[in-house]
Design a protein around this motif. Sequence first.
Motif, PDB file in Angstrom:
ATOM      1  N   ILE A  13      10.685  41.373  18.852  1.00 17.77           N
ATOM      2  CA  ILE A  13       9.825  40.242  19.065  1.00 17.77           C
ATOM      3  C   ILE A  13      10.303  39.443  20.386  1.00 17.77           C
ATOM      4  N   GLY A  14       9.415  39.017  21.248  1.00 15.50           N
ATOM      5  CA  GLY A  14       9.775  38.288  22.557  1.00 15.50           C
ATOM      6  C   GLY A  14      10.787  39.045  23.601  1.00 15.50           C
ATOM      7  N   MET A  15      10.742  40.236  23.589  1.00 12.28           N
ATOM      8  CA  MET A  15      11.720  40.963  24.458  1.00 12.28           C
ATOM      9  C   MET A  15      10.850  41.186  25.928  1.00 12.28           C
ATOM     10  N   THR A 134      18.087  38.935  27.037  1.00 16.36           N
ATOM     11  CA  THR A 134      19.384  38.348  26.113  1.00 16.36           C
ATOM     12  C   THR A 134      18.660  37.580  24.981  1.00 16.36           C
ATOM     13  N   GLU A 135      19.640  37.165  23.930  1.00 18.97           N
ATOM     14  CA  GLU A 135      19.475  36.635  22.733  1.00 18.97           C
ATOM     15  C   GLU A 135      18.531  35.292  23.206  1.00 18.97           C
ATOM     16  N   GLU A 136      19.186  34.632  24.127  1.00 22.71           N
ATOM     17  CA  GLU A 136      18.864  33.353  24.603  1.00 22.71           C
ATOM     18  C   GLU A 136      17.202  33.456  25.031  1.00 22.71           C
ATOM     19  N   ASP A 137      16.979  34.347  25.762  1.00 27.24           N
ATOM     20  CA  ASP A 137      15.535  34.419  26.362  1.00 27.24           C
ATOM     21  C   ASP A 137      14.850  34.861  25.231  1.00 27.24           C
ATOM     22  N   GLN A 138      15.068  35.946  24.460  1.00 25.29           N
ATOM     23  CA  GLN A 138      14.117  36.337  23.394  1.00 25.29           C
ATOM     24  C   GLN A 138      13.952  34.920  22.462  1.00 25.29           C
ATOM     25  N   ARG A 144       8.191  29.414  21.968  1.00 23.50           N
ATOM     26  CA  ARG A 144       7.156  28.610  22.720  1.00 23.50           C
ATOM     27  C   ARG A 144       5.765  29.053  22.549  1.00 23.50           C
ATOM     28  N   ARG A 145       5.772  30.193  21.381  1.00 23.27           N
ATOM     29  CA  ARG A 145       4.588  30.672  20.904  1.00 23.27           C
ATOM     30  C   ARG A 145       3.666  29.579  19.851  1.00 23.27           C
ATOM     31  N   PHE A 153      10.817  32.788  13.003  1.00 26.98           N
ATOM     32  CA  PHE A 153      11.212  33.701  13.797  1.00 26.98           C
ATOM     33  C   PHE A 153      12.407  34.348  13.171  1.00 26.98           C
ATOM     34  N   GLU A 154      13.341  33.835  12.352  1.00 26.97           N
ATOM     35  CA  GLU A 154      14.462  34.459  11.868  1.00 26.97           C
ATOM     36  C   GLU A 154      13.879  35.397  10.817  1.00 26.97           C
TER      37      GLU A 154
END
Length: 199
Positions: A13-15, A134-138, A144-145, A153-154
């Motif tokens: 997710i989020g990649m 990166t984990e931070e970007d992910q 933001r969703r 998320f977790e």
Amino acid sequence: MTGPMIIGLTGSIGMGKSTVAQMFVDDGVPVFDADAAVHILQGPGGALVGEIEVLFPGTTNEKGVDRQKLGSAVLGDPDALKQLEELIHPAVGAMRMEFLAQNENVPMILFDIPLLFEKSGADGVDQVIVVSATEEDQRNRVLRRPGMTPDKFEKIKSLQMPDEEKRKRADFVINTSQPLDETRVQVRNTIEKLKASLA
């Protein structure tokens, strides 16, 4: 090999998987999006709406499935999730077969499959591309969703194979923690390498 080369596109997710999938479409590679297929099946007048309402009463309305309500009904309940998957997977599989039949004469097609490794879909593809960041970007992208919380998320992340493990299993990795233009270059390079492997 008869028929097109089948490439599996996956990533947690989020990649940035949807963005990368669109870049393949822009470069002329037909893409079958499993999530989009689910949206059609669960959308207004969708083939699975009635059955989902029977299994999980109150999770649908005139617009089809209310994804928030259905998510609440199955997230954290393995049995409910299994019931839902047993309904969805065969229907998506049928749509995928139809897509394959429509594209049997192209050199390669892409299957966008979020849980490729988690659900053993890797057996049905010739090459695997993992989209990574990166984990931070992910984390920043996902939070933001709309309707997303750190806890949710977790929970989603805990159901997915760690990114590091996915990258180890990939034939190609596309890194989206950089400008879009650079990601597009990676996509084009990957397409060229795949075409070369077909030659």
